[in-house]
Design a protein around this motif. Structure first.
Motif, PDB file in Angstrom:
ATOM      1  N   SER A  49      47.765 -38.679 -12.341  1.00 24.37           N
ATOM      2  CA  SER A  49      47.110 -38.341 -11.074  1.00 24.37           C
ATOM      3  C   SER A  49      47.961 -37.377 -10.246  1.00 24.37           C
ATOM      4  O   SER A  49      47.448 -36.407  -9.678  1.00 24.37           O
ATOM      5  N   VAL A  50      49.265 -37.663 -10.210  1.00 27.73           N
ATOM      6  CA  VAL A  50      50.161 -36.776  -9.454  1.00 27.73           C
ATOM      7  C   VAL A  50      50.180 -35.380 -10.074  1.00 27.73           C
ATOM      8  O   VAL A  50      50.078 -34.361  -9.384  1.00 27.73           O
ATOM      9  N   SER A  51      50.334 -35.337 -11.391  1.00 34.45           N
ATOM     10  CA  SER A  51      50.378 -34.032 -12.057  1.00 34.45           C
ATOM     11  C   SER A  51      49.021 -33.326 -12.005  1.00 34.45           C
ATOM     12  O   SER A  51      48.963 -32.096 -12.009  1.00 34.45           O
ATOM     13  N   ALA A  52      47.915 -34.094 -11.942  1.00 27.73           N
ATOM     14  CA  ALA A  52      46.593 -33.483 -11.828  1.00 27.73           C
ATOM     15  C   ALA A  52      46.452 -32.752 -10.501  1.00 27.73           C
ATOM     16  O   ALA A  52      45.885 -31.651 -10.433  1.00 27.73           O
ATOM     17  N   ARG A  53      46.956 -33.374  -9.429  1.00 25.62           N
ATOM     18  CA  ARG A  53      46.923 -32.698  -8.136  1.00 25.62           C
ATOM     19  C   ARG A  53      47.766 -31.429  -8.157  1.00 25.62           C
ATOM     20  O   ARG A  53      47.373 -30.391  -7.606  1.00 25.62           O
ATOM     21  N   ALA A  54      48.935 -31.518  -8.802  1.00 24.19           N
ATOM     22  CA  ALA A  54      49.785 -30.329  -8.902  1.00 24.19           C
ATOM     23  C   ALA A  54      49.097 -29.229  -9.712  1.00 24.19           C
ATOM     24  O   ALA A  54      49.142 -28.042  -9.353  1.00 24.19           O
TER      25      ALA A  54
ATOM     26  N   LEU B  24      41.240 -36.774 -17.114  1.00 23.95           N
ATOM     27  CA  LEU B  24      40.558 -37.284 -18.299  1.00 23.95           C
ATOM     28  C   LEU B  24      41.427 -37.138 -19.533  1.00 23.95           C
ATOM     29  O   LEU B  24      41.611 -38.094 -20.300  1.00 23.95           O
ATOM     30  N   ARG B  25      42.001 -35.956 -19.729  1.00 28.39           N
ATOM     31  CA  ARG B  25      42.808 -35.727 -20.914  1.00 28.39           C
ATOM     32  C   ARG B  25      44.102 -36.529 -20.871  1.00 28.39           C
ATOM     33  O   ARG B  25      44.547 -37.074 -21.890  1.00 28.39           O
ATOM     34  N   GLY B  26      44.706 -36.596 -19.678  1.00 35.07           N
ATOM     35  CA  GLY B  26      45.929 -37.396 -19.556  1.00 35.07           C
ATOM     36  C   GLY B  26      45.666 -38.869 -19.771  1.00 35.07           C
ATOM     37  O   GLY B  26      46.470 -39.582 -20.385  1.00 35.07           O
ATOM     38  N   GLY B  27      44.511 -39.338 -19.254  1.00 34.88           N
ATOM     39  CA  GLY B  27      44.157 -40.737 -19.456  1.00 34.88           C
ATOM     40  C   GLY B  27      43.929 -41.060 -20.917  1.00 34.88           C
ATOM     41  O   GLY B  27      44.349 -42.126 -21.406  1.00 34.88           O
TER      42      GLY B  27
ATOM     43  N   ALA C  95      39.617 -32.703 -15.368  1.00 33.53           N
ATOM     44  CA  ALA C  95      39.904 -32.558 -16.796  1.00 33.53           C
ATOM     45  C   ALA C  95      41.308 -33.029 -17.122  1.00 33.53           C
ATOM     46  O   ALA C  95      41.555 -33.655 -18.161  1.00 33.53           O
ATOM     47  N   TRP C  96      42.250 -32.744 -16.229  1.00 35.36           N
ATOM     48  CA  TRP C  96      43.624 -33.181 -16.462  1.00 35.36           C
ATOM     49  C   TRP C  96      43.701 -34.709 -16.447  1.00 35.36           C
ATOM     50  O   TRP C  96      44.384 -35.324 -17.272  1.00 35.36           O
TER      51      TRP C  96
ATOM     52  N   ASP D  90      47.799 -26.192 -21.083  1.00 34.11           N
ATOM     53  CA  ASP D  90      48.500 -26.588 -22.306  1.00 34.11           C
ATOM     54  C   ASP D  90      49.973 -26.817 -22.049  1.00 34.11           C
ATOM     55  O   ASP D  90      50.745 -27.024 -22.992  1.00 34.11           O
ATOM     56  N   ARG D  91      50.391 -26.789 -20.793  1.00 38.24           N
ATOM     57  CA  ARG D  91      51.792 -27.000 -20.452  1.00 38.24           C
ATOM     58  C   ARG D  91      51.927 -28.264 -19.608  1.00 38.24           C
ATOM     59  O   ARG D  91      50.999 -28.676 -18.926  1.00 38.24           O
ATOM     60  N   GLY D  92      53.139 -28.845 -19.663  1.00 37.01           N
ATOM     61  CA  GLY D  92      53.393 -30.064 -18.895  1.00 37.01           C
ATOM     62  C   GLY D  92      52.835 -31.316 -19.528  1.00 37.01           C
ATOM     63  O   GLY D  92      52.681 -32.343 -18.849  1.00 37.01           O
ATOM     64  N   THR D  93      52.520 -31.249 -20.820  1.00 34.47           N
ATOM     65  CA  THR D  93      51.942 -32.419 -21.500  1.00 34.47           C
ATOM     66  C   THR D  93      52.927 -33.065 -22.475  1.00 34.47           C
ATOM     67  O   THR D  93      52.534 -33.944 -23.246  1.00 34.47           O
ATOM     68  N   GLY D  94      54.175 -32.626 -22.448  1.00 34.50           N
ATOM     69  CA  GLY D  94      55.150 -33.167 -23.409  1.00 34.50           C
ATOM     70  C   GLY D  94      55.350 -34.661 -23.271  1.00 34.50           C
ATOM     71  O   GLY D  94      55.471 -35.372 -24.284  1.00 34.50           O
TER      72      GLY D  94
END
Length: 529
Positions: A481-486, A301-304, A298-299, A406-410
């Motif tokens: 991708s990096v933040s998705a793993r985190a 997909l949403r980040g992409g 999901a991260w 909802d965090r880390g998306t700034g």
């Protein structure tokens, strides 16, 4: 009643409550009866001392009763059995009615005595313990646990009778301090024979644990030994300790029985190392792995969608969001809190349930090692008693876990702004190029071409926008991708923590409570003993 004895009774009462439904019901009920009986005995004429004469048919018990009491209330004769119901003689200014009602002794006599050594003495004449009438034996069995002191009257012919020793004397060994054994009819024996009989009876009593019981010889007919027995009764009345000694013996017997039910092994201590495999099994069975994969996907997909090239991100929007499909989306939770009380995670597989069952079995085995059967069953029930609702609790814990999506998306907003600027550049460059191509046909051939760095400006806008957008999308995809793993790693920790809390509340805590209950029961019995 001394303070120490009161504390022992309180400890026994606590042990009874802690042992209920875990130890033998008969043992627990007997201990509870001791506590109840002690309270009632103290409430009914605590200044009185109740002494019962018991004996077999033909032992001369009723004659002894008259000789000791100095009355003729007890019926004597050759007809057997002579004593059919219990009879009481009390010394004092009035009959202790409440006490006699509690004892349920219907035949009552008062010997007026204000200054007598027997003042406040209640002497009972019991039916024959070997009577052919069942009701007579039941009366003896009912009153023996209630009286403060017992005098067993035996005769030279039947002092070794197995019915007396097996049914009464040997089981009553803990009450030896409040027991007197009288060898009656001593006038029928020669001195040497009497000495031999007394020695043999003493040996029998000592072998049965009754070394503390007093033994005297007596002849109710000629009065031999009667003054000595009356003196013992007067001492018992004077020191007012017989009641407490009797209750103390009751407490000791009940505590010993409860101690046997609790076992001799120390209460097991639950090893916290066994918790982690159980948490892991619960995590697998509840679908934590699927939820973690859903967070990562999901991260991405949403980040992409947020940072990708706007010209193609609309394709990604057509894909279903993994967290929404699992009903783990936090934005939905804020909009409809009641809608996420359940997730859509799949149920546990047979393999996962087998692992969970093995983990529970290992937990129970470790927690019940050395415990008696009833307590081990209580530990098993504590561990598995909530098993039917366990998966619901786990699902609710997963649904309520804060995954911080909802965090880390700034930085997504910054990238999105840059992408839109680059997209504007592409659109402007594309339209400008198209305009320059169509200008001659429109009669606008004289419009000059603007150059930047030696290249047409519209080409710079178009190519730069496309290349910049694609490059920014690629770099952003790497960051997503990096933040998705985190995020997935963090979600795994959060969900494991939530599963651990459920494990502690629904499995570990009930088992530890049961072990603590056993520990407190052992301590209470120790205090009662």
């Amino acid at each position: 009643m001394s303070r120490t004895l009161a504390q022992r009774l309180q400890a026994l009462d606590e042990a009874v409550e802690l042992s209920r439904d875990r130890s033998s019901a008969a043992v627990v009920d007997r201990a509870a009866a001791v506590v109840k009986r002690a309270g009632e005995r103290g409430a009914f004429s605590g200044d009185h001392t109740v002494v019962a004469l018991a004996g077999a048919t033909g032992s001369g018990k009723s004659t002894s009763f008259n000789a000791i009491s100095g009355t003729e209330f007890a019926t004597t004769g050759v007809r057997r059995p002579t004593t059919s119901t219990a009879m009481a003689v009390a010394w004092g200014t009035e009959l202790p009615g409440e006490l006699l009602d509690w004892l349920d002794v219907p035949r009552r006599h008062l010997v007026p005595a204000r200054r007598s050594a027997f003042a406040n003495l209640v002497l009972l004449d019991l039916p024959d313990h070997d009577s052919t009438e069942a009701a007579h034996r039941m009366t003896v069995d009912r009153l023996v646990p209630l009286v403060d002191m017992l005098i067993w009257v035996v005769d030279p012919q039947k002092y070794a009778d197995a019915a007396l020793h097996d049914r009464y004397l040997r089981p009553l060994a803990p009450y030896a301090e409040v027991m007197i054994v009288v060898l009656n009819q001593s006038d029928r024996l020669q001195p040497d024979d009497l000495a031999d009989a007394m020695a043999d009876l003493r040996r029998l009593l000592d072998a049965e644990g009754l070394a503390a019981a007093r033994l005297i010889s007596m002849s109710a007919l000629d009065g031999t030994g009667v003054p000595e027995l009356r003196q013992l009764l007067a001492q018992a009345v004077a020191d007012k300790a017989v009641v407490s000694r009797r209750i103390a013996a009751d407490v000791t017997v009940a505590a010993e029985e409860l101690a046997a039910e609790l076992g001799t092994a120390p209460t097991p201590t639950l090893d916290r190392k066994r918790r982690e495999p159980l948490v892991q099994a619960l995590a697998e069975a509840s679908g934590v792995g699927i939820a973690v994969d859903g967070v990562r996907d999901a991260w991405k997909l949403r980040g992409g969608v947020a940072t990708g090239w706007p010209f193609v991100t609309w394709l990604a929007r057509l894909k279903p969001d993994p967290l929404r499909a699992l009903r783990l989306d936090q934005s939905d939770r804020r909009l409809a809190p009641t809608a996420v009380s359940r997730t859509s995670l799949p149920g546990a597989s047979s393999v996962q349930r087998a692992r969970l069952d093995r983990g529970l079995r290992e937990l129970v085995d470790a927690a019940s090692t050395g415990l008696p059967r009833g307590w081990a069953a209580a530990v098993r029930s504590a561990a598995r008693g909530r098993e039917a609702l366990l998966m619901d609790r786990l699902d609710t814990a997963i649904a309520g876990a804060d995954l911080e999506l909802d965090r880390g998306t700034g930085w997504w907003s910054v990238v999105r702004l840059l992408q839109w600027l680059l997209m504007v550049a592409v659109v402007v460059g594309g339209l400008w190029t198209l305009f320059m191509m169509l200008a001659p046909a429109l009669g606008l051939a004289g419009i000059p071409t603007v150059y930047w760095w030696g290249w047409p400006a519209q080409f710079i806008l178009l190519a730069g926008g496309v290349l910049g957008g694609l490059l920014l999308a690629g770099l952003s995809s790497l960051g997503v991708s990096v933040s998705a793993r985190a995020k997935a790693h963090r979600a795994e920790r959060v969900l494991h923590r939530a599963i651990g809390q459920v494990t502690d509340a629904e499995l570990i805590a009930p088992v530890e409570d049961e072990l603590d209950r056993h520990r407190r029961a052992v301590q209470a019995v120790r205090n009662a003993r």
